[in-house]
Design an enzyme around this catalytic site. Structure first.
Site, PDB file in Angstrom:
ATOM      1  CD  GLN A 216      -2.808   6.826  11.432  1.00  0.00           C
ATOM      2  OE1 GLN A 216      -1.780   7.224  12.596  1.00  0.00           O
ATOM      3  NE2 GLN A 216      -3.549   5.736  11.360  1.00  0.00           N
ATOM      4  N   GLY A 217       2.458   6.197   9.695  1.00  0.00           N
ATOM      5  CA  GLY A 217       4.255   7.118   8.870  1.00  0.00           C
ATOM      6  C   GLY A 217       5.045   5.605   9.275  1.00  0.00           C
ATOM      7  CG  ASP A 218       5.662   3.614  13.080  1.00  0.00           C
ATOM      8  OD1 ASP A 218       6.261   3.846  12.655  1.00  0.00           O
ATOM      9  OD2 ASP A 218       4.687   3.699  13.949  1.00  0.00           O
ATOM     10  CB  SER A 219       2.352   1.388   6.255  1.00  0.00           C
ATOM     11  OG  SER A 219       1.814   1.519   7.217  1.00  0.00           O
TER      12      SER A 219
ATOM     13  CG  ASP B  99      -5.524 -11.200   1.503  1.00  0.00           C
ATOM     14  OD1 ASP B  99      -4.441 -11.731   2.070  1.00  0.00           O
ATOM     15  OD2 ASP B  99      -5.788 -12.020   1.296  1.00  0.00           O
TER      16      ASP B  99
ATOM     17  CG  HIS C  67      -0.699   0.305   2.686  1.00  0.00           C
ATOM     18  ND1 HIS C  67      -0.720  -0.844   3.436  1.00  0.00           N
ATOM     19  CD2 HIS C  67       0.043   1.005   2.847  1.00  0.00           C
ATOM     20  CE1 HIS C  67       0.871  -0.187   4.727  1.00  0.00           C
ATOM     21  NE2 HIS C  67       0.717   1.083   4.177  1.00  0.00           N
TER      22      HIS C  67
END
Length: 266
Positions: free
Chosen positions: A216-219, A121, A80
């Site tokens: 948020q921001g760690d993705s 997924d 993503h």
């Protein structure tokens, strides 16, 4: 997963390698993909040398994600993070998000072909660099991955790291942070998110009382089994950050291991 909008100002791309394009002193701000470390602690890149910071160009906006070094030319991250991206800037070898280490730029990446943006997924992708990273073994180092099909039992302690928000809807951190949290069973996680929401390509982690989580921001950042030193997860999504009774969700690396091997060669 949601993002916080800001304005990008004064970023000169042609100076990406001579000027600090991530530096907040240049006036730009970064949009954040969901999933900063909440309830964690300050750490250094020497303790987590496989961690990298990703700055992602989508249209005229920039987004922040994390990633991990799996070879000198390949970074593992979340699918993503890369949808619609035209340019990826990778900072490796620095505790700071906006300074230090070395910068690398590329437009080469591969998203898992079965990635579903609605359900999250197969939320995994790889970034390929045009030139190899300098891996000094101290502040830049590869992280090993588990074999395909390796299970992650409930109660496994994982180390999650990044430069994301320190609270839900909060501010990102300029310095690297980490948190240690236990995994929870798929059954318990499904009771929170729904029976069909958590697939075999996902693992969940958190504490019942909340207060510790990615945000948020760690993705795209790594979740590492503290006992084995293997990266078992990739930060994927969650409902808010560090809410009581709501674990964070991570891509299960072992379930997509064959795809990583085919596409990254490791």
């Amino acid at each position: 997963m949601y993002k916080v909008s800001y304005v990008i100002l004064g970023l000169v791309l042609c100076l990406a390698f001579t000027n600090d394009v991530l530096g907040k002193r240049h006036g730009q701000a970064i949009k954040k993909y969901g999933g900063k470390i909440v309830g964690g602690y300050d750490t250094t890149i020497q303790d987590i040398p496989y961690q990298v910071y990703l700055l992602l160009l989508i249209g005229t906006d920039y987004y922040q994600c994390g990633g991990s070094i799996i070879s000198s030319r390949v970074v593992l991250t979340a699918a993503h993070c890369l949808r619609g991206v035209s340019r990826v800037y990778v900072r490796a070898g620095s505790t700071e998000a906006d300074n230090g280490g070395r910068m690398y730029s590329t437009s080469l990446y591969t998203i898992h072909p079965q990635y579903n943006p609605t359900t999250s997924d197969y939320d995994v992708a790889i970034v390929r660099l045009l030139r190899p990273m300098t891996l000094d073994g101290t502040s830049t180092k590869t992280i090993s991955l588990p074999n395909e099909g390796t299970s992650v039992p409930a109660g496994t302690e994982i180390l999650v790291s990044g430069w994301g928000d320190t609270s839900e809807n909060g501010q990102t951190s300029t310095d690297l942070m980490a948190v240690r949290i236990p995994t929870v069973s798929t059954e318990d996680c499904r009771r929170t998110y729904g029976q069909n929401a958590i697939t075999e390509r996902m693992i969940c982690a958190g504490v019942p009382e909340g207060g510790k989580d990615s945000c948020q921001g760690d993705s795209g950042g790594p979740a590492v089994n503290t006992a084995t030193g293997l990266q078992v997860g990739v930060v994927s999504f969650g409902q808010g950050c560090a809410r009581p009774g709501i674990p964070g969700v991570y891509t299960n690396v072992s379930s997509v291991r064959a795809w990583i091997k085919r596409n990254a060669g490791v």
